[in-house]
Design a protein around this motif. Structure first.
Motif, mmCIF file in Angstrom:
data_model
loop_
_atom_site.group_PDB
_atom_site.id
_atom_site.type_symbol
_atom_site.label_atom_id
_atom_site.label_comp_id
_atom_site.label_asym_id
_atom_site.label_seq_id
_atom_site.Cartn_x
_atom_site.Cartn_y
_atom_site.Cartn_z
ATOM 1 N N ILE A 1 0.806 -1.216 0.000
ATOM 2 C CA ILE A 1 0.000 0.000 0.000
ATOM 3 C C ILE A 1 0.842 1.271 0.000
ATOM 4 O O ILE A 1 0.536 2.238 -0.708
ATOM 5 N N TYR A 2 1.925 1.307 0.740
ATOM 6 C CA TYR A 2 2.717 2.542 0.811
ATOM 7 C C TYR A 2 3.500 2.797 -0.476
ATOM 8 O O TYR A 2 3.608 3.936 -0.928
ATOM 9 N N SER A 3 4.054 1.750 -1.063
ATOM 10 C CA SER A 3 4.790 1.942 -2.310
ATOM 11 C C SER A 3 3.838 2.187 -3.478
ATOM 12 O O SER A 3 4.222 2.769 -4.491
ATOM 13 N N LEU B 1 0.564 8.436 0.513
ATOM 14 C CA LEU B 1 0.506 7.663 1.764
ATOM 15 C C LEU B 1 1.902 7.467 2.333
ATOM 16 O O LEU B 1 2.091 7.461 3.552
ATOM 17 N N SER B 2 2.884 7.305 1.460
ATOM 18 C CA SER B 2 4.263 7.192 1.912
ATOM 19 C C SER B 2 4.725 8.505 2.537
ATOM 20 O O SER B 2 5.420 8.515 3.556
ATOM 21 N N VAL B 3 4.319 9.629 1.947
ATOM 22 C CA VAL B 3 4.608 10.941 2.540
ATOM 23 C C VAL B 3 3.954 11.044 3.916
ATOM 24 O O VAL B 3 4.585 11.472 4.893
ATOM 25 N N ALA B 4 2.688 10.646 4.000
ATOM 26 C CA ALA B 4 1.960 10.706 5.272
ATOM 27 C C ALA B 4 2.626 9.840 6.332
ATOM 28 O O ALA B 4 2.719 10.228 7.508
ATOM 29 N N ARG B 5 3.114 8.674 5.917
ATOM 30 C CA ARG B 5 3.782 7.773 6.862
ATOM 31 C C ARG B 5 5.047 8.418 7.425
ATOM 32 O O ARG B 5 5.299 8.357 8.636
ATOM 33 N N GLN B 6 5.843 9.043 6.555
ATOM 34 C CA GLN B 6 7.072 9.704 7.004
ATOM 35 C C GLN B 6 6.749 10.824 7.990
ATOM 36 O O GLN B 6 7.410 10.959 9.030
ATOM 37 N N ILE B 7 5.735 11.627 7.668
ATOM 38 C CA ILE B 7 5.392 12.764 8.531
ATOM 39 C C ILE B 7 4.817 12.293 9.859
ATOM 40 O O ILE B 7 5.192 12.790 10.929
ATOM 41 N N ASN B 8 3.912 11.325 9.830
ATOM 42 C CA ASN B 8 3.332 10.809 11.079
ATOM 43 C C ASN B 8 4.402 10.200 11.978
ATOM 44 O O ASN B 8 4.397 10.405 13.195
ATOM 45 N N SER B 9 5.309 9.441 11.392
ATOM 46 C CA SER B 9 6.379 8.822 12.172
ATOM 47 C C SER B 9 7.261 9.889 12.814
ATOM 48 O O SER B 9 7.625 9.786 13.993
ATOM 49 N N ASN C 1 14.056 12.703 2.517
ATOM 50 C CA ASN C 1 13.245 11.512 2.242
ATOM 51 C C ASN C 1 11.970 11.873 1.482
ATOM 52 O O ASN C 1 11.572 11.176 0.539
ATOM 53 N N LEU C 2 11.331 12.970 1.887
ATOM 54 C CA LEU C 2 10.107 13.388 1.212
ATOM 55 C C LEU C 2 10.398 13.854 -0.214
ATOM 56 O O LEU C 2 9.628 13.570 -1.139
ATOM 57 N N LYS C 3 11.516 14.549 -0.391
ATOM 58 C CA LYS C 3 11.893 15.010 -1.729
ATOM 59 C C LYS C 3 12.055 13.827 -2.676
ATOM 60 O O LYS C 3 11.643 13.878 -3.847
ATOM 61 N N GLN C 4 12.627 12.747 -2.170
ATOM 62 C CA GLN C 4 12.825 11.560 -3.004
ATOM 63 C C GLN C 4 11.489 10.950 -3.414
ATOM 64 O O GLN C 4 11.336 10.473 -4.551
ATOM 65 N N ILE C 5 10.508 10.970 -2.527
ATOM 66 C CA ILE C 5 9.179 10.452 -2.863
ATOM 67 C C ILE C 5 8.519 11.343 -3.914
ATOM 68 O O ILE C 5 7.965 10.868 -4.911
ATOM 69 N N TYR C 6 8.591 12.650 -3.700
ATOM 70 C CA TYR C 6 7.957 13.585 -4.636
ATOM 71 C C TYR C 6 8.598 13.542 -6.023
ATOM 72 O O TYR C 6 7.949 13.883 -7.018
ATOM 73 N N ASP C 7 9.853 13.121 -6.093
ATOM 74 C CA ASP C 7 10.538 13.065 -7.391
ATOM 75 C C ASP C 7 9.861 12.113 -8.369
ATOM 76 O O ASP C 7 10.043 12.236 -9.584
#
Length: 725
Positions: A399-401, A406-414, A441-447
């Motif tokens: 689900i996260y990948s 959702l992966s962004v949300a997971r990083q921020i919540n953690s 980490n978030l920048k890499q997801i947004y890329d």
């Protein structure tokens, strides 16, 4: 390179049981450094001393090896020049590209060190030393009977040993790897180089020629190679990218042999193969065949159709999504090849027969029956537990990948949770010390994020979750489903509302406003963050049961391997686990089907023949045809082919992670770069057979020909000592 001389405890124990005289050389195997003394490479065809490959008391060929971005690479000059695969550099090239400077499509040639560009997201890891720590790890669980406690203690001990190693040497990173599950553990010490730069990457219609049409297929005509360079601080220490950094001087670099190899020549590979599963029972193979492989392949197939359609919006979007599409496509074709191989070999049935024979062997001996009589039935019962939650577990694993936001949300919540747990003023200190890592980490997801793609894939994932069996539900999804209404309509409404109002879809807002202070981060909340909290809660609540299952499996698999070795009267090579390994064999064709023989070399002529079709995967730059027609091969032709060899086959034992591995001849010289397996060999992860297991490498003669004749990168040939005339 100083390696511990300690004998692996688990292997030594089995050697005592079966007798050293029972050992015979393996026909297959990815040999750890500790096992090289068990094979005679000179008898196999090696022309140099075996100690020149690995010598615990001196510099040897293994010092030229690097792990780069999950692939293997090798140093080929004393100025930190690395050769690996095009597909290993793909994500870094994609991140460096834009519609204006489209290096992914057009290639990149630096021309000088000053023009080399950062390979974002890539680091180099060099194996410095290793040490068997099985006694320490297993000693920590002596007398521990609770499975969940056992696996927790083992994991904690592995981390503790690694931390101690790093504290005694600040220049290394340490990691304890499980060689045999529940049985053998090894501490590896690594040097890490943080500044890696792109030097030369061929254009996409060379580096990816054949595309998905040819992926995992022979014959191949793909120029799957790339050159990078490692940089360090002026004092030689590892450092982030800086204009003041200097090229790294490796302890050893490989000599490139422009003459290549011929059919039946001895060859060997050093590299970092990912994971294999050859020492597992039939239930594990069934899990792969019936659940994991088809589920993942079908999901990635769907995702790629969505991503490819989304990429049609514009070139910038297509570039952002290209790495994800390529990775998905590679996995799904690999998994479908594995499925074909598993069914073709009837491997589940084969393994079940072997397991039944093992059970009979155990029960035939009074002492073994007393200690291991329930082993096979316990394994069977445990896998029934694993099967009982398999669809839920696979969904949670994807689900996260699947959904970038959702992966962004997971990083921020953690991050928020860890910050909130800090007392008083330490909250601000944690934020100040850690926010830059969160931002990266978030920048890499947004890329590689696109909102339209996220919306479509997220919708499918939630719809799939709403249809899971009753005993495998996703709790937070069930909360949004009201009886009497269409699941599709309710999910569409939830996603529409959630994605409309979340600010997480705005990269600029997140990186420049939300993360600006601990206060703005702590106070922000929305429905997407709350949904992710619900997911994390269910994952956390099931952790104890997962630990219990993993703990039981750890113990059972240790006993399973020990009993199999006793039964077979031989020692097994540990499954691959991303640690440095050697494999050897011969340049050799094969017969994948009746009345069919595949020769071991392809040529530029074959590339042009493919290019005469309408398949867009077979595009190539016109200069290749012009050069071929003029027979402008330079010194890189293979005489008996009267052509430049493009790729070649060999019967070495490889898997994922061996991408980019140097293929070396009998004298330890680089003659090619490994990049793939034949379709029949995707089964290698579970079973290897000389009849069908073939790996594929790009021939060094094609690499040098393209570099000099097509891309005018003669400066590289000069650096590695190759004459261009």
């Amino acid at each position: 390179m100083k390696f511990s001389r300690k004998t692996f405890g688990g292997l030594a124990l089995v050697a005592l049981l079966v007798g050293v005289s029972a050992y015979r050389p393996f026909d297959e195997g990815m040999f750890p450094l500790s096992e090289l003394n068990k094979i005679d490479l000179n008898k196999a065809g090696l022309k140099i001393s075996q100690k020149e490959i690995y010598n615990p008391d001196s510099i040897s060929l293994i010092d030229a090896l690097v792990n780069v971005g999950g692939c293997t690479g090798s140093f080929i000059s004393n100025e930190g020049l690395i050769i690996t695969n095009h597909h290993c550099a793909f994500s870094a090239v994609q991140q460096a590209s834009s519609p204006e400077n489209d290096y992914l499509e057009n290639g990149f040639v630096a021309g000088s060190k000053q023009k080399e560009i950062s390979a974002k997201g890539l680091t180099c890891r060099i194996t410095d030393s290793y040490e068997d720590v099985s006694a320490q790890v297993l000693g920590a669980v002596t007398g521990i009977t609770d499975p969940a406690a056992r696996i927790r203690i083992i994991n904690d001990k592995m981390k503790d040993i690694a931390r101690q190693a790093e504290s005694s040497d600040k220049t290394i990173r340490a990691e304890v790897s499980e060689m045999f599950i529940g049985k053998t553990y090894v501490l590896f010490r690594y040097k890490t180089i943080q500044d890696v730069r792109l030097v030369y990457v061929p254009r996409r219609d060379i580096g990816e020629f054949g595309g998905e049409t040819d992926n995992w297929v022979w014959p191949r005509h793909t120029g799957d190679f790339a050159f990078m360079r490692a940089y360090v601080a002026p004092d030689g220490s590892s450092a982030q990218y800086s204009k003041d950094n200097v090229p790294y001087t490796p302890k050893k670099f490989l000599k490139v042999n422009a003459n290549g190899v011929s059919e039946e020549d001895f060859v060997f590979i050093l590299g970092y193969p990912g994971r294999t599963f050859r020492n597992r029972p039939s239930q594990f193979i069934r899990y792969q065949q019936e659940y994991l492989l088809p589920y993942t392949a079908n999901l990635y197939d769907y995702q790629n159709k969505v991503l490819e359609e989304t990429g049609k919006k514009n070139r910038a979007t297509e570039l952002k999504l290209s790495t994800r599409i390529k990775r998905n496509a590679n996995v799904l074709k690999n998994y479908r090849g594995k499925l074909k191989g598993l069914k073709g070999l009837n491997l589940v049935e084969q393994k079940a027969k072997e397991d039944a024979e093992l059970a009979a062997f155990i029960n035939s001996d009074i002492e073994l029956k007393k200690n291991y009589g329930n082993l096979m039935s316990d394994i069977d019962q445990l896998y029934k537990v694993i099967y009982s939650s398999v669809y839920r577990d696979m969904w949670l694993a994807q689900i996260y990948s699947s959904t970038s936001l959702l992966s962004v949300a997971r990083q921020i919540n953690s991050f928020k949770m860890r910050m909130a747990a800090k007392p008083g003023a330490l909250k601000e200190k944690f934020y100040t010390d850690s926010v830059k890592f969160l931002s990266a980490n978030l920048k890499q997801i947004y890329d590689s994020y696109d909102l339209d793609a996220d919306r479509t894939i997220f919708t499918k994932m939630l719809l799939d979750a709403s249809q899971l069996p009753k005993n495998q539900r996703i709790q937070i999804v069930d909360k949004m489903i009201t009886k009497g209404f269409s699941n599709q309509e309710q999910i569409d409404k939830f996603i529409g509302s959630t994605l409309e109002y979340t600010r997480l879809k705005d990269e600029n807002y997140v990186l420049n406003t939300l993360l600006k202070s601990s206060t703005t981060l702590s106070s922000y909340n929305d429905a997407l963050l709350n949904f992710e909290i619900g997911l994390s809660k269910q994952i956390f609540e099931s952790k104890h049961e997962r630990d219990r299952t993993e703990g039981l499996l750890n113990k059972l698999m240790g006993d399973y391997v020990a009993m199999k070795e006793l039964h077979k009267k031989q020692l097994f090579i540990p499954d691959a686990n991303s640690t440095l390994r050697l494999t050897y064999g011969y340049v050799r064709g094969y017969s994948p089907s009746d009345a069919t023989y595949m020769k071991p070399f392809t040529t530029i002529k074959g590339l042009l023949e493919k290019g005469s079709t309408d398949n867009p995967d077979y595009r190539y730059p016109p200069v290749i045809k012009n050069l071929w027609q003029a027979k402008d091969f330079g010194p890189f032709a293979k005489n008996d082919l009267n052509d430049v060899p493009v790729a070649f086959l060999y019967n070495m034992d490889t898997t994922g992670g061996n991408s980019g591995s140097p293929i070396m001849n009998a004298y330890g010289e680089l003659v090619g770069v490994n990049f793939d397996r034949a379709y029949e060999a995707t089964i290698n992860d579970y079973a290897w057979n000389e009849n069908y297991s073939r790996s594929i490498g790009v021939d060094i003669r094609y690499v040098l020909w393209v570099a000099s004749k097509v891309d005018k990168a003669g400066f590289l040939l000069k650096e590695i000592g190759i004459k261009n005339n």
